[in-house]
Each structure stands twice: as structure tokens, then as C-alpha cells.
Design a protein around this motif. Structure first.
Motif, PDB file in Angstrom:
ATOM      1  N   LEU A   1      17.808  24.860  24.109  1.00 15.27           N
ATOM      2  CA  LEU A   1      19.500  24.499  24.254  1.00 15.27           C
ATOM      3  C   LEU A   1      19.950  22.827  23.998  1.00 15.27           C
ATOM      4  O   LEU A   1      21.350  22.845  23.267  1.00 15.27           O
ATOM      5  N   HIS A   2      18.889  22.388  23.597  1.00 15.59           N
ATOM      6  CA  HIS A   2      18.987  21.006  24.739  1.00 15.59           C
ATOM      7  C   HIS A   2      19.693  19.808  23.097  1.00 15.59           C
ATOM      8  O   HIS A   2      20.236  19.049  22.392  1.00 15.59           O
ATOM      9  N   GLU A   3      19.045  20.757  21.716  1.00 17.30           N
ATOM     10  CA  GLU A   3      20.043  20.128  20.500  1.00 17.30           C
ATOM     11  C   GLU A   3      20.765  20.413  19.645  1.00 17.30           C
ATOM     12  O   GLU A   3      21.279  20.355  18.681  1.00 17.30           O
ATOM     13  N   THR A   4      21.530  21.739  20.599  1.00 19.26           N
ATOM     14  CA  THR A   4      22.584  22.156  20.235  1.00 19.26           C
ATOM     15  C   THR A   4      24.188  21.494  20.108  1.00 19.26           C
ATOM     16  O   THR A   4      24.637  20.642  21.091  1.00 19.26           O
ATOM     17  N   PRO A   5      23.912  21.467  19.159  1.00 20.80           N
ATOM     18  CA  PRO A   5      25.390  19.957  19.042  1.00 20.80           C
ATOM     19  C   PRO A   5      26.506  20.342  19.882  1.00 20.80           C
ATOM     20  O   PRO A   5      27.027  22.052  19.745  1.00 20.80           O
ATOM     21  N   ALA A   6      27.174  19.331  20.699  1.00 21.51           N
ATOM     22  CA  ALA A   6      28.574  19.571  21.688  1.00 21.51           C
ATOM     23  C   ALA A   6      28.953  19.094  21.766  1.00 21.51           C
ATOM     24  O   ALA A   6      29.160  17.458  20.656  1.00 21.51           O
ATOM     25  N   LEU A   7      30.430  18.462  21.973  1.00 22.03           N
ATOM     26  CA  LEU A   7      31.495  18.077  22.349  1.00 22.03           C
ATOM     27  C   LEU A   7      32.213  18.461  23.550  1.00 22.03           C
ATOM     28  O   LEU A   7      32.539  18.474  24.054  1.00 22.03           O
ATOM     29  N   PHE A   8      31.714  16.609  24.358  1.00 23.92           N
ATOM     30  CA  PHE A   8      32.875  15.866  25.321  1.00 23.92           C
ATOM     31  C   PHE A   8      33.725  15.688  25.266  1.00 23.92           C
ATOM     32  O   PHE A   8      34.109  14.480  24.158  1.00 23.92           O
ATOM     33  N   GLU A   9      34.597  15.170  26.295  1.00 25.67           N
ATOM     34  CA  GLU A   9      35.526  14.681  25.951  1.00 25.67           C
ATOM     35  C   GLU A   9      36.251  13.496  27.137  1.00 25.67           C
ATOM     36  O   GLU A   9      35.393  13.744  28.715  1.00 25.67           O
TER      37      GLU A   9
ATOM     38  N   ILE B   1      31.069  23.764  22.213  1.00 21.51           N
ATOM     39  CA  ILE B   1      29.909  23.646  21.525  1.00 21.51           C
ATOM     40  C   ILE B   1      29.769  24.449  20.305  1.00 21.51           C
ATOM     41  O   ILE B   1      30.393  25.371  19.870  1.00 21.51           O
ATOM     42  N   GLN B   2      29.009  24.345  19.432  1.00 20.96           N
ATOM     43  CA  GLN B   2      28.299  25.293  18.434  1.00 20.96           C
ATOM     44  C   GLN B   2      27.504  26.477  18.400  1.00 20.96           C
ATOM     45  O   GLN B   2      26.012  25.989  18.983  1.00 20.96           O
ATOM     46  N   CYS B   3      28.074  27.324  17.478  1.00 19.00           N
ATOM     47  CA  CYS B   3      27.239  28.273  18.311  1.00 19.00           C
ATOM     48  C   CYS B   3      27.051  29.276  17.239  1.00 19.00           C
ATOM     49  O   CYS B   3      28.436  29.300  15.979  1.00 19.00           O
ATOM     50  N   ASP B   4      26.203  29.249  16.024  1.00 17.32           N
ATOM     51  CA  ASP B   4      25.796  29.864  15.262  1.00 17.32           C
ATOM     52  C   ASP B   4      26.470  29.179  13.408  1.00 17.32           C
ATOM     53  O   ASP B   4      26.644  29.981  12.433  1.00 17.32           O
TER      54      ASP B   4
END
Length: 514
Positions: free
Chosen positions: A31-39, A369-372
Motif C-alpha cells: 500500500l506504500h504507493e497508494t495515493p492518500a489524503l491527510f489533513e 485513500i484512492q482505491c481502484d
């Protein structure tokens, strides 16, 4: 600590251990390269005990970006991590994960949207929105919170002091009482928040500003110990700094000795063609002494000489001093307004440490988190409604009323634009039953607060605002606040709200999770 150790301590390893262990879990799970969103946001304004803030001033972004640009996993960092063992003697970090860090362990792919430094900010509304590969976005947390929380805390304190001083000169000189090199970050934040100058020479040089200061009691003590006196000390100072002569007059007796000796030196300077700046008072009843000093300086022919006050000041103490002068000056036949105009305030410990509010409750949370190929909102539920997250990809808007005053900050999903909605329904971020309606005709302007800072393409050529631009924005934003929000004690609560669509998403995710 040698230079190599200092670089390691202040570089990318300036993070908490659990950020790295979580990053390795993400790596092992693919999952380390999965696009993620933090605030990044804060939950509460600073509370100083008997008085509280009703707004905050954002600061620290530029120094965070400087750190991000240079932070990366090099040979020394990787060697240190490779040597770490757990309780069973096994390596904490696996070679494949360290190899990935070697080639990808930097922040070049991070996207960042931020509210500009110097702007007023409020609880729950994100100040910084981080988007990028999950592992590196996670590792960023500690440094981001460290850089921005502290400077925002100090800029807020400085702004409150600035507003209380009614436009008079404010000097920051708290380096001696600050927490180590936090004095540098604190001085920068204080300047953004409203201090005119700092006594900190190094940071003044970095920021392109002149440092300001006077002299200490030790100068007078020295001359007394040598068998001379206060007058000799004042003369020595005036000889070296004839055009910048500001004398500390309370080492012996302010009324009977300090001010008369200062006036003697001022007369000598004037005879040589120089005009003195004024005096500093650092002890005693500062309001009463200001009145007496103004009387004595006026009688001696120095009606424009400044009176700088110091001695553990903060916004509440300054407010009390000003109020006392307004009440007492007429009893001495003095005009309070003329006295207040000549005052300057030197603020040290209470500004650089934020007084009784030692930390800003700023947090960094995963909200998406971006999934598919599709963004999925993330939720965290807590027994405390205040700690239940507001999920999803969001925008933050500032709504101004008919008088041009900021009346609410509205969070929406990123496909919403309140400028096209007409009448607005604003929902309380934590109390689900509370809402407020603002009619379209009551709105003068709606402003999108975030700006794109990093695009995630490795380009660090960011156009940072100047110090004057940040200070100007602070002054403008604070001016847009209603007076009740700026009260020193029990300030009016500024409205931070959710759109109906965002509130429905939050409730839906809570229900699904439960």
C-alpha cells in the motif's frame, strides 16, 4: 553533537518511530504507493487560563517546505535504521523496505494545498492538505506538526498582543527564555503575528530586518561596581550610540535617579545635535511610572521621547496598563492619549513561549485513500464528538457578511461551490442537530482559502510571500473579524461549519462503521 549527528537529528529522521514502522507495514502490504489524503488542523484555540484566544494566525509553512526539500534517506540514515534491533535481536526494518526508502524516501511526490501564512485560521478547518504516496505522506506528519503548530501558536499570541497595544511599537525579545533554538522559529512567528522587531540578531539577519534592543541593568551595575555611577553608565552608552540612545532607568530608583540622570544625558546629547529616543521601564507599577516619566520628560523639554515598557508583559497585562493610564493620567493633569502614543512594549517570555498555552492542539489525520482509481473517504470515530473526523476531499471557504466581516468558514466537498448555491445552510461540525442559515443577500463575498503550494512534480520553486505581505494579510484578516471574536476574555465563538452534503457523508460513514 557534531555536524553529522546534527544533520541526522534534524533531517528526515526528525520524526517519530511509529511513522517509520507504519510506513514499513504499508510497504509490506503493498500500500506504500497508494495515493492518500491527510489533513492538518487544530481542535481548540489556545487557552491561557484566565483569558482565551478566539482566532489563530497561521505560520510556519515556509520553514516546513525548506525542511521537506532537503529531507531524504541517505546512506547515514539508512545505516542507522539498518542497525536498529527489536527485543528479539531481529532487525526492525527489512532490507527491501530500506532499499525502497533509498530510492523513494523523499517528499518530491507530495502535493500540498495550504492556507497562506499570516492568515487567520479556526478549529477543524484544515490548514494544510497533503496528498501523495501513503508511506511518505505518513512520514511527513511529525515534522509538519512541529513546524506549523509552534509557529502558529506564537503568531497567535503576538497578534493578540499587537491588537491590545493599539498600534504602538511591539518588540520581541524572548530568546533568553525560549526553548533552545525554538527562539528562531518563535521570533519569525512573532513578526508574522504583529511584532515590529525582534532583538534576535541572527533571525533578523535571515529575514532582512534590523534587530532592536536597549541595554541591560548590568551596564549600570558595572559602573557602580567600578566606583562610578548610573550617570556615568548612561553617558558611556550615549557616547557610543548618540542617535539611538534609549536608557534603562530602573536599576536604582526610577523617579529619584534613573529619569533625572537620563534627562541630564539627553540635554548633553541635544547640545551635540542629537535627539534621544527615550527610556525603558522594566519594574514597578508601569502605568504609574509611565505617567510620572511622561510628566518629567515633558517638563524637561522631551515631549516626544518614547517610553518602552517591559517586565513579563502579555496582552492582559498590557490591557490593564493602558486602562490604568486612561483612568489615572487626568488626575495628574496629563492627557492619557498623548502618553499612550509614546509607549512601546517589549514582550519576552509570554510571547516566545505563548504564556500559559504551551502547545497548539494541531493534528494530522488520514481523511481519504484512492482505491481502484476512486477516492474513498476515511473516518475515525471517537467517544468524543470533537475527535470524530470530518472525512473526504474538502474545500474551505470564508463567508463575509454585508459589512464585510468574516462570519463563517465553510467546509464543503471538493465538487461543491457555495458561490453558486444561493442561500446557505451551515451545519455544526460536531453537534449534528445544530445548523445556521445565511441568506444570499446577507453575503458580500465568499473566498476560497487554500492555495496550491506543491504539485508533486519535484519542483520546489515556491513563491513565498514576503514578511510584509504576511504581516499585511494578518492585519487585514484580523480587521475582518467581529470585535467579539477578538475579545481577550470569553471571546465570541466564530462559526466553522459543514455543508449539508459533507455532513451527510460524515453521518453515513459513522453509521456504516458502527
Amino acid at each position: 553533537m557534531n555536524s553529522s549527528e546534527k544533520r541526522l537529528a534534524e533531517g528526515i529522521l526528525f520524526t517519530d518511530h511509529y511513522q517509520l514502522t507504519m510506513a514499513q507495514v504499508y510497504f509490506k502490504m503493498g500500500l506504500h504507493e497508494t495515493p492518500a489524503l491527510f489533513e492538518h488542523f487544530f481542535r481548540d484555540y489556545p487557552d491561557y487560563g484566565i483569558h482565551q484566544a478566539g482566532y489563530c494566525v497561521n505560520a510556519g509553512l515556509e520553514w516546513l517546505l525548506d525542511w521537506m526539500e532537503n529531507a531524504k534517506f541517505g546512506d547515514e540514515e539508512l545505516s542507522y535504521l539498518r542497525a536498529l534491533k527489536n527485543g528479539n535481536g531481529k532487525a526492525v526494518f527489512a532490507d527491501d523496505f530500506l532499499s525502497w526508502l533509498e530510492h523513494n524516501g523523499n517528499f518530491s511526490k507530495i502535493k500540498l494545498r495550504s492556507i497562506a501564512e499570516g492568515r487567520v485560521v479556526h478549529p477543524y478547518a484544515p490548514i494544510n492538505i497533503v496528498e501523495g504516496p501513503l508511506a511518505m505522506a505518513q512520514i511527513l506528519e511529525t515534522a509538519l506538526l512541529n513546524h506549523v503548530n509552534f509557529q502558529t501558536l506564537i503568531a497567535t499570541k503576538a497578534s493578540r498582543i499587537r491588537e491590545t497595544c493599539q498600534g504602538q511599537l511591539v518588540l520581541e525579545f524572548g530568546a533568553r527564555r525560549a526553548q533552545h533554538f525554538a527562539a528562531n522559529a518563535g521570533a519569525r512567528a512573532a513578526l508574522i503575528g504583529g511584532a515590529d522587531f525582534t532583538s534576535n540578531c541572527g533571525i533578523s539577519y535571515v529575514l532582512g530586518m534590523p534587530p532592536k534592543g536597549t541595554h541591560a541593568h548590568s551596564l549600570v551595575q558595572l559602573y557602580i561596581a567600578m566606583g562610578k555611577g548610573e550617570l556615568d553608565a548612561f553617558r558611556a552608552y550615549a557616547e557610543v550610540y548618540p542617535s539611538e540612545c534609549l536608557l534603562l532607568v530602573d536599576t536604582i530608583d526610577t523617579i529619584e535617579s534613573g529619569i533625572p540622570n537620563a534627562i541630564t544625558v539627553f540635554d548633553e546629547l541635544r547640545a551635540k545635535g542629537f535627539e534621544p529616543i527615550g527610556i525603558r521601564l522594566d519594574s514597578g507599577d508601569l502605568a504609574y511610572l509611565s505617567i510620572k516619566a511622561a510628566m518629567m520628560l515633558d517638563e524637561a523639554g522631551y515631549p516626544n521621547s518614547s517610553i518602552t515598557l517591559s517586565n513579563n508583559l502579555d496582552e492582559l497585562t498590557i490591557w490593564q496598563i493602558i486602562s490604568q493610564i486612561q483612568l489615572e493620567a487626568p488626575r495628574y493633569g496629563m492627557d492619557a492619549v498623548s502618553i499612550l502614543k509614546r509607549l512601546a512594549f517589549g514582550v519576552g517570555t509570554k510571547m516566545i513561549t505563548s504564556g500559559n498555552a504551551s502547545a497548539l492542539n494541531g493534528v494530522y489525520k488520514l481523511v481519504g485513500i484512492q482505491c481502484d482509481g476512486e477516492w474513498k473517504p476515511a473516518i475515525k470515530i471517537s467517544e468524543s464528538a470533537e475527535k470524530t473526523l470530518i472525512p473526504g476531499r474538502k474545500l474551505v471557504w470564508r463567508i463575509y457578511d454585508q459589512r464585510g466581516k468574516a462570519t463563517a468558514d465553510l467546509m464543503t466537498l471538493d465538487d461543491e461551490d457555495p458561490r453558486t448555491m444561493g442561500d446557505l445552510e451551515l451545519y455544526h461540525p460536531t453537534s449534528f442537530g445544530k445548523k445556521r442559515k445565511i441568506r444570499a443577500e446577507e453575503i458580500s463575498k465568499i473566498e476560497l482559502l487554500h492555495e496550491e503550494v506543491l504539485r508533486g512534480d519535484g519542483n520546489w520553486d515556491v513563491n513565498h510571500p514576503t514578511m510584509e505581505e504576511m504581516r499585511g494579510k494578518r492585519s487585514e484578516d484580523v480587521g475582518f473579524l467581529h470585535l467579539g471574536v477578538k475579545r481577550l476574555m470569553h471571546p465570541h465563538i466564530y462559526h466553522v461549519s459543514l455543508s449539508e452534503k459533507l455532513m451527510r457523508l460524515k453521518l453515513e460513514l459513522i453509521e456504516n462503521a458502527q
